[in-house]
Design an enzyme around this catalytic site. Sequence first.
Site, PDB file in Angstrom:
ATOM      1  N   ASP A  11      -7.613 -13.015   9.244  1.00 19.38           N
ATOM      2  CA  ASP A  11      -6.438 -13.020   8.350  1.00 19.38           C
ATOM      3  C   ASP A  11      -5.368 -14.016   8.786  1.00 19.38           C
ATOM      4  O   ASP A  11      -4.207 -13.659   8.997  1.00 19.38           O
ATOM      5  CB  ASP A  11      -5.811 -11.608   8.290  1.00 19.38           C
ATOM      6  CG  ASP A  11      -6.511 -10.705   7.289  1.00 19.38           C
ATOM      7  OD1 ASP A  11      -7.277 -11.219   6.454  1.00 19.38           O
ATOM      8  OD2 ASP A  11      -6.307  -9.483   7.349  1.00 19.38           O
ATOM      9  N   HIS A  27       0.859  -1.184   0.000  1.00 12.12           N
ATOM     10  CA  HIS A  27       0.000   0.000   0.000  1.00 12.12           C
ATOM     11  C   HIS A  27       0.894   1.233   0.000  1.00 12.12           C
ATOM     12  O   HIS A  27       1.917   1.240   0.707  1.00 12.12           O
ATOM     13  CB  HIS A  27      -0.814   0.120   1.295  1.00 12.12           C
ATOM     14  CG  HIS A  27      -1.802  -0.944   1.546  1.00 12.12           C
ATOM     15  ND1 HIS A  27      -1.601  -1.920   2.476  1.00 12.12           N
ATOM     16  CD2 HIS A  27      -3.023  -1.166   1.027  1.00 12.12           C
ATOM     17  CE1 HIS A  27      -2.663  -2.712   2.524  1.00 12.12           C
ATOM     18  NE2 HIS A  27      -3.536  -2.291   1.656  1.00 12.12           N
TER      19      HIS A  27
END
Lengths: 380, 380, 380, 380
Positions: free
Chosen positions: C342, C144
Amino acid sequence: MASPDLLFNLWNLFYLGAYQAAINNIDIPGLDVGAAAERDAIVFCSYIALGSYQLVISEIDSSAATSLQVVKLLALYLTGDKDWMRFSVAFWHTFCGTSADPFGAPTMTWPWEDGTNSLAVAKRRMRAHFEFMEKLGVNKWCFHDRDIAPDGKTLEETNSNLDEIVQLAKQLQGETNIKPLWGTAQLFMHPRYVHGAATSPEVKVYAYAAAQVKKALEVTHYLGGENYVFWGGREGYQTLLNTDMKRELDHLANFLQAVVDYKKKIGFNGTLLIEPKPQEPTKHQYDWDVATTFAFLQKYGLTGEFKINVDCHHELETARINGLLGNIDANTGDPQVGWDTDQFMTDIAEATLVMSSVVKNGGLAPGGFNFDAKLSVPFV
Amino acid sequence: MASPDLLFNLWNLFYLGAYQAAINNIDIPGLDVGAAAERDAIVFCSYIALGSYQLVISEIDSSAATSLQVVKLLALYLTGDKDWMRFSVAFWHTFCGTSADPFGAPTMTWPWEDGTNSLAVAKRRMRAHFEFMEKLGVNKWCFHDRDIAPDGKTLEETNSNLDEIVQLAKQLQGETNIKPLWGTAQLFMHPRYVHGAATSPEVKVYAYAAAQVKKALEVTHYLGGENYVFWGGREGYQTLLNTDMKRELDHLANFLQAVVDYKKKIGFNGTLLIEPKPQEPTKHQYDWDVATTFAFLQKYGLTGEFKINVDCHHELETARINGLLGNIDANTGDPQVGWDTDQFMTDIAEATLVMSSVVKNGGLAPGGFNFDAKLSVPFV
Amino acid sequence: MASPDLLFNLWNLFYLGAYQAAINNIDIPGLDVGAAAERDAIVFCSYIALGSYQLVISEIDSSAATSLQVVKLLALYLTGDKDWMRFSVAFWHTFCGTSADPFGAPTMTWPWEDGTNSLAVAKRRMRAHFEFMEKLGVNKWCFHDRDIAPDGKTLEETNSNLDEIVQLAKQLQGETNIKPLWGTAQLFMHPRYVHGAATSPEVKVYAYAAAQVKKALEVTHYLGGENYVFWGGREGYQTLLNTDMKRELDHLANFLQAVVDYKKKIGFNGTLLIEPKPQEPTKHQYDWDVATTFAFLQKYGLTGEFKINVDCHHELETARINGLLGNIDANTGDPQVGWDTDQFMTDIAEATLVMSSVVKNGGLAPGGFNFDAKLSVPFV
Amino acid sequence: MASPDLLFNLWNLFYLGAYQAAINNIDIPGLDVGAAAERDAIVFCSYIALGSYQLVISEIDSSAATSLQVVKLLALYLTGDKDWMRFSVAFWHTFCGTSADPFGAPTMTWPWEDGTNSLAVAKRRMRAHFEFMEKLGVNKWCFHDRDIAPDGKTLEETNSNLDEIVQLAKQLQGETNIKPLWGTAQLFMHPRYVHGAATSPEVKVYAYAAAQVKKALEVTHYLGGENYVFWGGREGYQTLLNTDMKRELDHLANFLQAVVDYKKKIGFNGTLLIEPKPQEPTKHQYDWDVATTFAFLQKYGLTGEFKINVDCHHELETARINGLLGNIDANTGDPQVGWDTDQFMTDIAEATLVMSSVVKNGGLAPGGFNFDAKLSVPFV
């Protein structure tokens, strides 16, 4: 993970099957804590390979590393003085299931069925069941009263039907050395039980349920059953708005106390088992889970009289640490669907956690593993 | 919230019913933005009370505050030029439901039933249904082919049974001015559909399903039905391991295209509706939700030919903004249970969101609200 | 299962490694259909063992039994002309995660961190990342914008920070032959995005998000990234009561079209990927699942321009059959907990279904497997 | 429903407010059982309207119809000798919440904050809190130790910080007549508690937690708190593979017994409350629900010393019938999302069930309703 250089030789000996040589070569300088534990695991596994189970069991105490605890469990498991795998065939799923579902008609038929629920069919079903078990080599079975014999018009007729089938089962048991792991009364199918059996607001229903359990207990005893099970599928509520939960639980406790008394009266020494389930068919079932059942048993002074019949790992372990682990209904659900699919367990990780509790418990006897799974649930 | 001092007089006039006086006293100095919006809401509600719906509708544009949009929806709703509440009785739940569940036998009986699924019973059931609807004052009904008439040994016999009952329904419709909101073919109960109807791997099953839909479409058309519904309870999979999902979806699209063609051929002008559901009885149903169905319709070029029959607010709004809102199956589930309970909706907040989409859609016609709820689900 | 007598010799040859002998002994009379399929599987596996992959691939056509299809997939996988395992390290979880949770402060620290989010720390983090990847032997990474470089006070300062870190990454890439699998813009952490980025009701926020994506796309292109990802964590709603869903989706489509245009303008040939997720942080995320995203792409004419980045087997297969399978974010959740954990995937059954779709897809290139998993989620 | 003809006059009198006339006209011939119950409800509601609460309470006994039980609850509620609505402001959500979420930075700021967690900020926060409560007219508050005062470098410094803020709170309490409903120690945020506080495998952590609870109990006592709460967010496990559940529960019981002893030693007469929650942040929290907590309290002989702080209706009723209902944390979750959203409760049906248990319990004192809800969760 240990350094491969230092333990290479030891692993090599182990995999070659040179177990005694492995045991003779445990002095390896320079190992850190993790590597030392790995070394110990290799050595203890070598002892296991040589059959020295007791040495392993006595050497690994409760302060040892987790990896060694696993080795100890393996040694315990292999000692062979336990009948770890007490398997049972569930009569209802295996011989009464039709693979119907709430949206579909039956999709399975058997040559011994003729579309009726007659005594003749019940007998053919029972013979098929014993033939199947013999071929499978399984020597325990589980049953509901209503699934092995048809309902009659009166309690007397119903009990008479049951007696007739039980005689046949007794004879077949004699021929095959097969015995019940447990029996139970089916207290959920008949419309009278729509609002509960032991927790029904109708006193007649409570009394009928008591009569049914009395008979089922006698029959289980007669057939040499080692346990007797309560699954309270209708003992719960659909809404608190019309339910006096405290009163219903008081009734349930009275009911179970009466069973304890009667069990002693007739000399049945088997274990009484409660099978928790959170919901379905009710919105909330009183035996929601093991902890809820344990709270109930303590409150009503029933703790020493009941154990638990259960199916997944947190529940198993909760039962075990509270001295309540009695039996395993070996099935599983699908985490992506919200209803009870009763599938065969195929998840190795889950099965490992289950067996870990079983071995810590020293096995399940007089309980066992009842394969409470539908024949045709293909969900994956 | 507005300061109570500044708007006190206005609220007072409104609650006293002095609507014109309220309208005449809107100049209140010193209001901040929130208070001004509240003032406007009072004034527009006063206009509504005086019957000036169009004024309210035209004055409140899309840039107005949310609180005013609500007032506008109320005005739209009250204009009365729409038949907003097109209610329908679901034949199956209301007259075929027995209040059985997967763990329990039927708990409900009706005087016209005799335990068989004969034509005679089907006729008595149909007469009871029309008597009930007349008493209720509802003029629409919905049906499955197999629920109004019994299955026969062959397709011919089955269709003949259906024709006989449809004749009776036609006659009763004529006497009562009641018409079908929609009809449908039941493609999930019979064992042949265990692995799907339009997505069955057996070509014979696909063909049988097509024949059944052809007949159900003709019958719906004959009875003056305004819509025709597809619920694909078996069009999905239990595991991807044995499923060619693409091929099954291709078959489903072919099937639906054939229906479109046949609809045009016989001059049926009603709307074709797909009813999504994520799962149960399958693990994954191909019409999972509105978005999934919309993806499917676009991929196979079927968008203009189908709308959606749906039941909860996100789904409704998704259908609406894509021009697909066709009908509402008015039922709800229980958020604490994992299976489909088909309850009557009693949650005001949820109902408000549902009606908000309906009003924005300008109503549902030619669709309506089908009360697709079981008679006896007491969950709260 | 086949009769063990008839196939015993063939299995024996196979397990002994006498593959050619196995192939020479396939004429076994009296096999039923199931046994014949098992025989064929043994023979084809023998060909695979001998390296004759193409023979196996061409001999097993789509009408062959499922058990043979599996063998064919194995042959396809082993041909070796595909880079099946295109693994990538996720920069954010691996180097920005602190093992905090909503109820707890960070529990993990790294020697290169000093408690600030300065450029100096960002550089040390990046060097550690490349050192880690080299040691691991993985040659792809994902990032990101905001996680590799700190936010500044203005867009200019923020972009300047990013450029400085990207220069370093470019240099490290040059030294190591590592490249981005994909880059993305983080459009969910900053408070400006609380009500959406491309679907924010504030035009300034929409514009800022566009500027941020423009820069992230340029940077991904500059670093040689093969894909660019959109995860719309804030593109959804908390309640329909204050949301114009259609308008927000129109804005999202405009936004994505602009990205397509800009991608072509700057000559970026990588794949644009959308990453669906049903909810969290929003109550309803617009890219709910693959089917919802496919519906959206079709509606707005974007189908040819985007593929999907996805993580579980039904979703994967849905993407595959619609030509949308672009990349896999390899993580998993816990079926017993309701939020997104996750975790690394450790379930063999699930992994098998995932790989089945990947092999049928002929691999994932130019996509791959990004290990999008938190370092310390110990749930089992 | 009763026949409208027979009860029309009675309803008319009631709605006109002619309560005495209604009471005088109860002799209506020909009523069936349902209609008679409805008649009785009208009459008893008339008595309530006239203020004759005790008459209603004494006349309706436990065998009366459900509809009358509701009327009796209303009379009980209205007698006014109970402080039914003991409301409290939760300091942490109201003054420490920042409206951040796991995917987003804080979106809320207050004028008294300066970005630090200093004593000066803590004091400004506390003054704002009391100003807010006075304006709201609420006279109870709840607090965690760590949320009202900042952590220090040592336990001594931390306690000294707490003392300084507690002095201020004591002074503000004196000026406003506001008191704590309850206090608690925050045993989940600091990294030392990552694997538990009273159930940590580290003896130092256990000891630190004990010291923290000792201080929090003293402080709650000093401020005149009426209750003291335990929420064991970290007292649970992430996997059974590395957890000795029995040993951890033994430790927890020892810990709680020590609190009971110390409470008596310092003369704190408030109620000790346990707040169950099934999971999050752990995968399984030991105080899973009321029944689990009740099982635990009974097993370890702690039943008389603890009550329950709880939030939804089944849990409330379970606590009530076991004499454990102590306090209500008034918040709710979203049935469609899987994590804990801590929303304000707005569902009337749920609130009715909650209040039904509260009234049956004769109120909650010395417990109350703590509004444990986040300021900005807009989910609907």
